[in-house]
Design a protein around this motif. Structure first.
Motif: not given
Lengths: 247, 227
Positions: A54, A56, A79, A82-83, A107, A110-111, B136-137
């Motif tokens: 992902n 990182l 992003n 990853r979500s 998350a 917000k995401v 978590l993005g």
């Protein structure tokens, strides 16, 4: 299972820290619904490998596709990608300044842009699933390690991930708490979640893994079905490792 | 005890002026703290960022303000800024130059110190927290705003307040540019009424008391936050 689509596709992934090569030509595929356990001695690069999936951990050569989208393409919205991939860490990494409910919803709101109400409903449903509904209003520090890790799994699931990555989810737990976390993972595996798990829990591997990957010195040394891995004679290094870990 | 009674009698007359002086002092301290923390946080983020230009700027800023006397910064803003302003625009500054330049000078000066506190605070948060936020993005700014800074500030609050108490004492330096803060009001009144010694002792007691109470409160807060 062979006709399922490939969820995670690693092609010749290599990574260096300065001159030291931590990953060498790692290639493997994980299909939708497959459960793959990654094991190997410490320092073999398995945690690094799972973190490249992902993004990182950056890597210098090779390619990783997640659901067909390239991780290392500059045009990829990392992003967003990853979500869609859940990750569970060795040290849980719940957010200590937020309540359990807020940990589950932040998350999502917000995401993913979900409403508070929707996020809360979803988060609490997963909290119930991991058996911790009673703790919704507590803070992470008030929970045991096993409970925190179950909340962390619920937090990842609340994002409706297409796959889950587990980075040694039970290594930081006291022995009596390991099973409560493994039970949740077994349940997930049986429901058909695509899972990549770095773990030393060979019992878990035997029970639900479809495949086992064995790594040593940054290389994937074995990549075979569970039965092959546990039953037929392996390469010397894997055999040594198994002998040590199974006694 | 004649020196004491005449002082107390005069205190009743000078009371409103002293209150006003205290309000100026608090205005400088509070504005400089808020502005200093904001700028300091920005500097800390620049310092920790992987972008080289930001890095160098933040490093240079902190080193610059740590290497020049506070008094000089204060005077520089008091004399140079109106001069430059007039030079560029042709107009005269109509604001209260002493107050504004005090606030700006302290703000910029304290930002250098606050940025080091904030930087240490951010670095004290385990790296895994950032990883979890990213996983978590969350974007960089979301992970900072929602996850890292709230935790860092909780840890830093006692240190930031301690620095504010120091600033409260240092604020007496505005004496040099003639701003009538609490200390200078005492000085001027004492000088005028030939009660200088009494007024200076009185001012010292007030600074001492406020600082002591504030320090005690910070210690209590620290104990509560650490639980």
């Amino acid at each position: 299972m062979t006709d399922a689509k490939t969820m995670i596709d690693l092609q010749n992934v290599s990574k260096w820290y300065k001159d030291f090569q931590v990953l060498t030509d790692c290639t493997t595929q994980i299909k939708q619904g497959e459960v793959v356990v990654v094991c190997g001695p410490s320092g073999s690069g398995k945690s690094t490998l799972i973190k490249t999936v992902n993004g990182l951990e950056p890597f210098q050569s090779g390619q990783i596709l997640v659901d067909g989208i390239s991780i290392n393409d500059a045009k990829t919205d990392l992003n967003k990608l990853r979500s869609r991939v859940g990750m569970v860490f060795q040290h849980f990494e719940l957010f200590p300044h937020l309540s359990i409910t807020e940990n589950l919803t932040i998350a999502q709101v917000k995401v993913l842009g979900r409403s508070e109400a929707e996020a809360k409903q979803k988060g609490l449903a997963y909290l119930e699933r991991v058996g911790l509904s009673a703790h919704a209003n507590k803070y992470p520090a008030q929970l045991s390690g096993g409970q925190q890790q179950r909340v962390a799994i619920a937090r990842a699931l609340s994002m409706d991930p297409i796959a889950m990555l587990f980075d040694e989810p039970t290594s930081a737990l006291d022995p009596e708490m390991i099973n409560e976390v493994l039970d949740v993972m077994v349940g997930l595996a049986k429901e058909g979640m695509t899972m990549m798990c770095v773990t030393h829990e060979m019992g878990f591997a035997r029970q639900v893994a479809d495949r086992v990957i064995f790594m040593d010195q940054g290389k994937i040394v074995e990549d075979c079905t569970k039965d092959e891995f546990f039953n037929t004679p392996r390469g010397e290094r894997a055999q040594q490792f198994l002998n040590k870990i199974l006694h | 005890m004649d020196w004491l009674t005449s002082f107390i009698q005069d205190l009743q007359l000078s009371g409103p002026a002293l209150w006003h002086g205290l309000s100026i002092t608090l205005k400088v301290v509070i504005s400089a703290t808020i502005g200093g923390v904001l700028i300091g946080t920005l500097l800390a983020l620049m310092r920790l960022s992987s972008i080289k230009v930001f890095n160098i700027f933040a490093k240079g800023y902190v080193n610059l303000f740590r290497s020049i006397p506070l008094l000089l910064v204060l005077m520089w803003f008091y004399f140079a800024v109106p001069f430059i302003y007039t030079g560029i625009t042709g107009n005269y500054l109509t604001i209260d130059t002493a107050l504004v330049s005090s606030i700006v000078a302290f703000m910029l000066f304290e930002a250098a110190y606050f940025s080091e506190i904030v930087r240490a605070g951010i670095q004290s948060i385990p790296k895994g927290q950032t990883s979890a936020a990213y996983a978590l993005g969350m974007s960089y700014s979301q992970s900072m705003r929602l996850i890292i800074l709230p935790q860092a500030f909780r840890k830093m609050t006692p240190l930031l307040l301690q620095q504010t108490i120091i600033l409260f004492q240092d604020s007496t330096m505005v004496y040099a540019i003639g701003l009538l803060d609490f200390f200078r009001t005492n000085y001027v009144r004492g000088d005028l009424m030939s009660l200088l010694t009494q007024y200076i002792i009185f001012a010292g007691l007030v600074y001492f008391t406020i600082s002591m109470i504030a320090t005690y409160a910070v210690k209590k807060l620290q104990r509560r936050l650490s639980v």
